[in-house]
Design an enzyme around this catalytic site. Structure first.
Site, short mmCIF file in Angstrom:
data_model
loop_
_atom_site.label_atom_id
_atom_site.label_comp_id
_atom_site.label_asym_id
_atom_site.label_seq_id
_atom_site.Cartn_x
_atom_site.Cartn_y
_atom_site.Cartn_z
N GLY A 60 28.93 22.49 28.31
CA GLY A 60 29.45 23.28 27.07
C GLY A 60 30.46 22.32 26.50
N GLN A 77 37.75 21.42 21.14
CA GLN A 77 38.03 20.38 22.29
C GLN A 77 38.50 19.21 21.84
OE1 GLN A 77 34.73 22.55 25.00
NE2 GLN A 77 36.08 21.80 26.24
N CYS A 101 35.48 23.88 32.19
CA CYS A 101 35.85 23.51 31.51
C CYS A 101 36.35 22.40 31.00
CB CYS A 101 37.24 24.80 30.63
SG CYS A 101 37.15 24.54 28.84
N LEU A 102 36.03 21.51 30.45
CA LEU A 102 35.96 19.78 30.39
C LEU A 102 37.57 19.58 29.62
CD1 LEU A 102 33.06 18.54 29.02
CD2 LEU A 102 33.60 18.38 31.26
N HIS A 112 32.19 31.32 26.63
CA HIS A 112 33.41 30.45 27.42
C HIS A 112 32.95 29.01 25.77
CE1 HIS A 112 34.91 27.52 30.03
NE2 HIS A 112 34.92 26.90 29.04
N GLU A 113 32.59 29.26 25.53
CA GLU A 113 32.13 28.36 24.36
C GLU A 113 33.44 28.91 22.43
OE1 GLU A 113 32.38 25.54 24.82
OE2 GLU A 113 31.22 24.77 26.86
N HIS A 130 37.26 28.97 22.90
CA HIS A 130 37.27 27.65 22.52
C HIS A 130 37.54 27.86 21.07
CE1 HIS A 130 38.20 25.34 25.99
NE2 HIS A 130 36.27 25.38 26.56
C1 QAP Z 1 31.94 25.93 30.09
O1 QAP Z 1 32.41 23.73 30.99
C2 QAP Z 1 31.70 26.44 31.25
O2 QAP Z 1 36.16 21.03 35.80
C3 QAP Z 1 31.46 24.50 30.08
O3 QAP Z 1 36.38 17.91 36.75
C4 QAP Z 1 31.02 26.05 32.94
O4 QAP Z 1 31.33 21.64 31.32
C5 QAP Z 1 31.31 27.90 31.59
C6 QAP Z 1 33.51 19.96 34.30
C7 QAP Z 1 31.32 26.58 33.96
C8 QAP Z 1 30.28 28.03 32.94
C9 QAP Z 1 30.39 28.22 33.76
C10 QAP Z 1 34.54 20.91 34.73
C11 QAP Z 1 33.84 18.75 34.66
C12 QAP Z 1 32.59 20.61 33.41
C13 QAP Z 1 35.70 20.14 35.42
C14 QAP Z 1 31.62 22.32 31.88
C15 QAP Z 1 35.25 18.44 35.59
C16 QAP Z 1 34.71 17.71 35.17
C17 QAP Z 1 32.73 21.51 32.53
CO CO Z 2 36.00 25.24 28.20
#
Ligand code: QAP
Ligand code: CO
Length: 168
Positions: free
Chosen positions: A46, A51, A92-93, A134-135, A138
């Site tokens: 996401g 972001q 989270c990215l 979550h998104e 943001h």
């Molecule tokens: C939000 O997050 C989300 O720490 C999206 O080193 C995540 O795509 C909602 C990511 C999990 C629900 C559950 C995170 C990539 C990606 C990191 C992501 C990383 C590399 C996160």
């Molecule tokens: Co995020």
């Protein structure tokens, strides 16, 4: 297409509140495609426009295993349908390297627009329901770390600030 730079916590621009999208044109379509490419490249499931430092109400999500389910939510709103909550480990990215458990409503009904400006309504389940919330946070300038204890949040901030100093 282009890869976009992702802001990282504690960048204050992640606290901006995004404005509604009112114009559905080719430039919007190109930006959405850049967001999807950036999300897949990361890789992530996401990404919100906030972001990538664009303060408009645009979210892309794909919770499939094989990039087969790209979804776009423009001006998303949701209602909580019942009292039930669920715990999920979130990342989270914009907070790379950190995953923590967050409790959120389990059942929501989302209304949003697609890239053409047509409205749709959805009752997402499971990971998609988590990701939509979550998104959408943001777009309000909220991050998953805001749901953690201030001690955990401070530790994450200090570690990321150290990484940013080393990178600069
Ligand atoms: C939000 O997050 C989300 O720490 C999206 O080193 C995540 O795509 C909602 C990511 C999990 C629900 C559950 C995170 C990539 C990606 C990191 C992501 C990383 C590399 C996160
Ligand atoms: Co995020």
């Amino acid at each position: 297409m282009a890869l976009l730079d992702i802001l990282e916590f504690p960048d204050p621009r992640l606290r901006n509140k995004a404005a509604p999208v009112t114009v559905f044109d080719a430039a919007l379509g190109r930006f959405i495609d850049d967001m999807l490419e950036t999300m897949y490249d990361a890789p992530g499931i996401g990404l919100a426009a906030t972001q990538v430092n664009v303060h408009r109400r645009i979210v892309v999500i794909d919770v499939s295993e094989d990039h087969s389910d790209p979804r776009v939510f423009i001006n998303p709103e949701y209602n909580v349908l019942d009292e039930e909550t669920a715990e999920h480990d979130e990342g989270c990215l914009s907070v790379p390297g950190f995953y923590e458990t967050v409790v959120r409503p389990r059942h929501i009904r989302v209304t949003a627009m697609d890239r053409k400006g047509d409205s749709f309504t959805l009752e997402p389940q499971g990971l998609l329901a988590v990701c939509v919330q979550h998104e959408r946070d943001h777009l309000e300038g909220k991050l998953f770390v805001d749901y953690l204890s201030s001690l955990k949040r401070t530790r994450i901030r200090i570690k990321l600030e150290k990484q940013h100093r080393l990178r600069a």
